[in-house]
Design a protein around this motif. Structure first.
Motif, PDB file in Angstrom:
ATOM      1  N   ASP A  22      26.757  26.500  34.501  1.00 15.21           N
ATOM      2  CA  ASP A  22      26.050  26.270  35.757  1.00 15.21           C
ATOM      3  C   ASP A  22      24.659  26.866  35.636  1.00 15.21           C
ATOM      4  O   ASP A  22      24.489  28.012  35.201  1.00 15.21           O
ATOM      5  N   TYR A  23      23.679  26.061  36.001  1.00 13.80           N
ATOM      6  CA  TYR A  23      22.279  26.454  35.831  1.00 13.80           C
ATOM      7  C   TYR A  23      21.433  25.878  36.956  1.00 13.80           C
ATOM      8  O   TYR A  23      21.755  24.828  37.522  1.00 13.80           O
ATOM      9  N   GLU A  24      20.335  26.551  37.259  1.00 16.54           N
ATOM     10  CA  GLU A  24      19.254  25.919  38.004  1.00 16.54           C
ATOM     11  C   GLU A  24      18.297  25.256  37.027  1.00 16.54           C
ATOM     12  O   GLU A  24      17.797  24.158  37.271  1.00 16.54           O
ATOM     13  N   PHE A  25      18.061  25.937  35.887  1.00 18.90           N
ATOM     14  CA  PHE A  25      17.264  25.397  34.798  1.00 18.90           C
ATOM     15  C   PHE A  25      18.135  25.424  33.548  1.00 18.90           C
ATOM     16  O   PHE A  25      18.572  26.502  33.133  1.00 18.90           O
ATOM     17  N   LEU A  26      18.399  24.266  32.959  1.00 17.85           N
ATOM     18  CA  LEU A  26      19.294  24.197  31.808  1.00 17.85           C
ATOM     19  C   LEU A  26      18.802  25.092  30.679  1.00 17.85           C
ATOM     20  O   LEU A  26      17.623  25.100  30.334  1.00 17.85           O
ATOM     21  N   PRO A  29      20.036  31.263  31.476  1.00 18.70           N
ATOM     22  CA  PRO A  29      21.167  31.888  32.179  1.00 18.70           C
ATOM     23  C   PRO A  29      20.743  32.481  33.511  1.00 18.70           C
ATOM     24  O   PRO A  29      19.656  33.031  33.646  1.00 18.70           O
ATOM     25  N   ASP A  30      21.613  32.351  34.482  1.00 21.52           N
ATOM     26  CA  ASP A  30      21.394  32.886  35.822  1.00 21.52           C
ATOM     27  C   ASP A  30      22.639  33.665  36.201  1.00 21.52           C
ATOM     28  O   ASP A  30      23.731  33.098  36.304  1.00 21.52           O
ATOM     29  N   GLU A  31      22.497  34.966  36.391  1.00 22.46           N
ATOM     30  CA  GLU A  31      23.665  35.809  36.658  1.00 22.46           C
ATOM     31  C   GLU A  31      24.431  35.341  37.893  1.00 22.46           C
ATOM     32  O   GLU A  31      25.652  35.457  37.956  1.00 22.46           O
ATOM     33  N   TYR A 335      23.656  19.990  38.647  1.00 22.52           N
ATOM     34  CA  TYR A 335      23.143  21.365  38.558  1.00 22.52           C
ATOM     35  C   TYR A 335      22.159  21.690  39.676  1.00 22.52           C
ATOM     36  O   TYR A 335      21.271  20.886  39.939  1.00 22.52           O
ATOM     37  N   PRO A 336      22.308  22.894  40.265  1.00 21.89           N
ATOM     38  CA  PRO A 336      23.511  23.734  40.248  1.00 21.89           C
ATOM     39  C   PRO A 336      24.684  22.988  40.894  1.00 21.89           C
ATOM     40  O   PRO A 336      24.487  22.150  41.778  1.00 21.89           O
TER      41      PRO A 336
END
Length: 359
Positions: A22-26, A29-31, A335-336
């Motif tokens: 899961d990403y906002e930007f592929l 990483p987003d905690e 995404y997300p």
């Protein structure tokens, strides 16, 4: 909206990102979007509120959180949506897996479906041929025990005589088994054992060819398959907004990071993964392989590597084109995942004649 008056209802499923996907930007990483019980629970609950029929709970040995444990935790919190629980055949003793499946089905009031994965035992690589033959034996064991029948199998991998578990599924039948794979070994396994054959994104012509091929393989065994299609979606009120949203997903991707993500996946050398790479290589400069089918996601994701991109009518029209070829189930994601789930539920889902797939 597109005409679908002559099409049968279709099962529409979403995807809960149990495998660190899961990403906002592929590739960034987003905690807040990493796989956790809380995050994946919220995706499932959002899909149920949005009206989806089913939701895939994926499974990966190295990635994310355990699928069966998560399914048991989420089951008491949902009341309508089905769970499509991925199980990795190589990691499980089939009679014990049958008991787990029966228990989950009871907890869900009969709303369980199964995604069969022909996996290796972690740390013990296995060639494709025997791995898929073993998978066929697993499907046979599961179907027999979950149909509440006595098991007597003298196979290449399992030699078992056993009565079914006392606690069976609500229907006393095996839940529908969904299965995917593009190699010849995988196609033979599907024709032999599964109920719903799943495919990754491809051109309309190739989707038809795959459906025709699998239908013929199943018919030679006196069987009939149903067909499902796994694809991402990017839907916005206008096509230009959708294309901009797709471009934004890749706007911070480092090419080296994308390559690392692809190589990290256990299936990155599979026939299906190679086909997704072929689509990317054949696409136009902006990543589109055919109308509204964008391959950019595959630059940072192994497996399902393309998205339907467009305004609500374009996305609906594309889905209906697949339905006319024989697709009866969609497994969608974006995404997300929670945000795109809400967008699809508001803009497209109300215009689809949909409901759970019956086997």
């Amino acid at each position: 909206m597109s005409d679908q008056s002559k099409l049968p209802p279709v099962e529409v499923s979403w995807f809960s990102a149990l495998c660190d996907d899961d990403y906002e930007f592929l590739g960034v990483p987003d905690e807040q979007l990493r796989s956790s019980y809380e995050h994946c629970r919220d995706i499932v609950l959002g899909a149920e509120r949005g009206g989806f029929d089913n939701i895939l709970l994926p499974s990966g040995y190295q990635l994310g959180i355990d699928t069966i444990a998560f399914a048991g935790g989420i089951a008491p919190l949902i009341s309508r949506i089905r769970l499509l629980v991925a199980v990795r055949c190589g990691e499980m003793w089939p009679p014990q897996l049958a008991r787990q499946i029966a228990t989950l089905d009871r907890m869900l009031g009969g709303r369980l479906t199964i995604n069969i994965i022909s996996s290796e035992l972690p740390g013990q690589p296995m060639e494709s041929g025997p791995r898929y033959r073993r998978c066929v034996e697993v499907m046979r064991i599961l179907r027999t025990l979950l149909d509440s029948e006595s098991l007597a199998i003298d196979g290449e991998f399992y030699k078992v005589k056993l009565e079914p578990p006392r606690v069976g599924t609500v229907s006393r039948r095996c839940p529908p088994m969904y299965f995917g794979g593009l190699s010849d070994d995988a196609r033979e396994a599907a024709a032999e054992g599964c109920d719903v054959y799943l495919m990754w994104p491809d051109t309309l012509d190739n989707v038809k060819a795959i459906i025709d091929d699998l239908s013929a393989r199943a018919a030679r065994r006196g069987r009939k398959l149903r067909f499902g299609y796994r694809v991402h979606v990017v839907v916005r009120e206008t096509e230009s907004e959708a294309r901009a949203a797709a471009d934004r997903l890749l706007s911070r991707l480092d090419a080296g990071v994308g390559d690392q993500i692809l190589r990290k996946s256990l299936d990155h050398q599979s026939t299906g993964a190679r086909r997704q790479a072929e689509l990317r290589q054949s696409a136009t400069g902006d990543g589109y392989i055919e109308e509204n089918l964008w391959t950019g996601i595959g630059r940072a994701r192994s497996g399902c590597g393309a998205a339907i991109v467009g305004d609500p009518d374009q996305v609906l029209r594309k889905l209906n084109a697949y339905r006319r070829l024989g697709i009866e189930a969609f497994i969608l994601s974006g995404y997300p995942h929670a945000a795109e789930c809400d967008l699809f539920a508001r803009h497209v889902l109300p215009h689809l004649d949909h409901g759970p797939l019956t086997i």
